[in-house]
Design a protein around this motif. Sequence first.
Motif, PDB file in Angstrom:
ATOM      1  N   LEU A  71       0.667  -1.045   0.057  1.00  0.00           N
ATOM      2  CA  LEU A  71       0.037   0.155  -0.102  1.00  0.00           C
ATOM      3  C   LEU A  71       0.825   1.320  -0.159  1.00  0.00           C
ATOM      4  CD1 LEU A  71      -2.932   0.981   0.493  1.00  0.00           C
ATOM      5  CD2 LEU A  71      -2.313   1.572   2.843  1.00  0.00           C
ATOM      6  N   LEU A  72       0.566   2.318  -1.038  1.00  0.00           N
ATOM      7  CA  LEU A  72       1.408   3.447  -1.007  1.00  0.00           C
ATOM      8  C   LEU A  72       0.447   4.540   0.053  1.00  0.00           C
ATOM      9  CD1 LEU A  72       2.071   4.093  -4.655  1.00  0.00           C
ATOM     10  CD2 LEU A  72       3.469   2.755  -2.868  1.00  0.00           C
ATOM     11  N   GLY A  73      -0.773   4.458  -0.011  1.00  0.00           N
ATOM     12  CA  GLY A  73      -1.663   5.028   0.826  1.00  0.00           C
ATOM     13  C   GLY A  73      -2.185   6.519   0.749  1.00  0.00           C
ATOM     14  N   GLY A  74      -1.819   6.968  -0.703  1.00  0.00           N
ATOM     15  CA  GLY A  74      -2.235   8.265  -1.057  1.00  0.00           C
ATOM     16  C   GLY A  74      -3.522   8.373  -1.153  1.00  0.00           C
ATOM     17  N   ALA A  75      -4.110   7.641  -1.741  1.00  0.00           N
ATOM     18  CA  ALA A  75      -5.713   7.598  -1.772  1.00  0.00           C
ATOM     19  C   ALA A  75      -6.408   7.393  -0.716  1.00  0.00           C
ATOM     20  CB  ALA A  75      -6.284   6.829  -2.781  1.00  0.00           C
ATOM     21  N   LEU A  76      -5.890   6.784   0.123  1.00  0.00           N
ATOM     22  CA  LEU A  76      -6.534   6.450   1.441  1.00  0.00           C
ATOM     23  C   LEU A  76      -6.514   7.448   2.307  1.00  0.00           C
ATOM     24  CD1 LEU A  76      -7.758   4.332   3.671  1.00  0.00           C
ATOM     25  CD2 LEU A  76      -5.326   3.873   4.190  1.00  0.00           C
ATOM     26  N   ALA A  77      -5.129   8.116   2.337  1.00  0.00           N
ATOM     27  CA  ALA A  77      -4.934   9.394   3.092  1.00  0.00           C
ATOM     28  C   ALA A  77      -5.993  10.721   2.655  1.00  0.00           C
ATOM     29  CB  ALA A  77      -3.412   9.929   3.048  1.00  0.00           C
ATOM     30  N   ALA A  78      -6.134  10.414   1.451  1.00  0.00           N
ATOM     31  CA  ALA A  78      -6.755  11.744   0.782  1.00  0.00           C
ATOM     32  C   ALA A  78      -8.255  11.526   1.264  1.00  0.00           C
ATOM     33  CB  ALA A  78      -6.504  11.910  -0.856  1.00  0.00           C
ATOM     34  N   MET A  79      -8.762  10.239   1.021  1.00  0.00           N
ATOM     35  CA  MET A  79     -10.057  10.197   1.672  1.00  0.00           C
ATOM     36  C   MET A  79     -10.436  10.356   3.125  1.00  0.00           C
ATOM     37  SD  MET A  79     -11.980   7.261  -1.079  1.00  0.00           S
ATOM     38  CE  MET A  79     -13.615   8.317  -0.784  1.00  0.00           C
ATOM     39  N   LEU A  80      -9.644   9.942   3.726  1.00  0.00           N
ATOM     40  CA  LEU A  80      -9.825  10.154   5.208  1.00  0.00           C
ATOM     41  C   LEU A  80      -9.447  11.509   5.963  1.00  0.00           C
ATOM     42  CD1 LEU A  80      -8.799   6.617   6.292  1.00  0.00           C
ATOM     43  CD2 LEU A  80     -11.008   7.395   5.997  1.00  0.00           C
ATOM     44  N   VAL A  81      -8.278  12.008   5.381  1.00  0.00           N
ATOM     45  CA  VAL A  81      -8.011  13.374   5.971  1.00  0.00           C
ATOM     46  C   VAL A  81      -7.682  14.422   5.070  1.00  0.00           C
ATOM     47  CG1 VAL A  81      -6.860  12.058   8.152  1.00  0.00           C
ATOM     48  CG2 VAL A  81      -5.406  12.565   6.182  1.00  0.00           C
ATOM     49  N   GLY A  82      -7.960  14.196   3.939  1.00  0.00           N
ATOM     50  CA  GLY A  82      -8.088  15.151   3.023  1.00  0.00           C
ATOM     51  C   GLY A  82      -6.412  15.413   2.238  1.00  0.00           C
ATOM     52  N   PRO A  83      -6.171  16.101   0.929  1.00  0.00           N
ATOM     53  CA  PRO A  83      -5.044  16.134   0.300  1.00  0.00           C
ATOM     54  C   PRO A  83      -3.912  16.906   1.025  1.00  0.00           C
ATOM     55  CG  PRO A  83      -6.503  17.917  -0.524  1.00  0.00           C
ATOM     56  CD  PRO A  83      -7.445  17.128   0.634  1.00  0.00           C
ATOM     57  N   TRP A  84      -4.025  17.886   1.938  1.00  0.00           N
ATOM     58  CA  TRP A  84      -2.976  18.681   2.602  1.00  0.00           C
ATOM     59  C   TRP A  84      -2.286  17.751   3.664  1.00  0.00           C
ATOM     60  CZ3 TRP A  84      -2.969  21.504  -1.444  1.00  0.00           C
ATOM     61  CH2 TRP A  84      -3.997  22.272  -1.916  1.00  0.00           C
ATOM     62  N   VAL A  85      -3.339  17.445   4.531  1.00  0.00           N
ATOM     63  CA  VAL A  85      -2.898  16.594   5.922  1.00  0.00           C
ATOM     64  C   VAL A  85      -2.548  15.266   5.288  1.00  0.00           C
ATOM     65  CG1 VAL A  85      -3.515  15.647   7.921  1.00  0.00           C
ATOM     66  CG2 VAL A  85      -4.261  17.772   7.231  1.00  0.00           C
TER      67      VAL A  85
END
Length: 238
Positions: free
Chosen positions: A74-88
């Motif tokens: 898992l790279l985690g980019g899409a997961l992070a973007a969906m859960l905490v937004g693009p900046w955070v």
Amino acid sequence: METLAMHISNGIINGPVAAIFAVLALAAMAFCVMRGRQDLDDRLAPMAGLVAAFIFAVQMLNFPIFTAGVSGHLLGGALAAMLVGPWVGALCVAVVLVVQALVFGDGGVAMLGLNITNMAVVGIAVAYLLIALLLRVLPRTTTGLAVTAFVAALVSVVVAAMGFVVQYWLGGTTDLGGNLAGLAGTMAVSHLFIGIGEGLITATTVVTVAKVRPDLVYALRALKPAAPATVPAVGGVR
């Protein structure tokens, strides 16, 4: 190149190109810090820590891509973007990459700018753009959310891999004999399979969180459905 992985090791890209991307990555992270401050609240701050920890833990679990001779995680980019937004989300992924490079030697320290650009900047930017588009055209049901997460994760992984191809074209230390297209094709095919695995993990995680606490899914809060068009009153009729 014996393996093709998103974590670039020292010596694969020359110093000047690595330095340029280090500056770009640093500028991008500084911008994310400024924008991320606006999003951080009592709900998002602990979620960001959980997302970073989850990405770090899951990246330790590799799954083999037999047809390409590589392993993926898992790279985690899409997961992070969906859960905490693009900046955070970009900051979460960048922190994971820094810890991996400094503590575990996963990715060269001198190549941090390249890795952060590919996975924390390009990957998340592509993922969030797709999320914003798909959540406006797909129904906000469990299926719609799962499709959104899967597609965003899959495409972001492949695009991030193409970022490495561009970087190698700019400053690769090994002469490919004009076979850059071959490198691009190999990276695209191998990371297509990696993206499928990432898409399944991302969709499962996001849907699970949304079922329990939909208010913790940043994309559902920030990306409001398009408001229906209103018909102006004419001739006193309302």
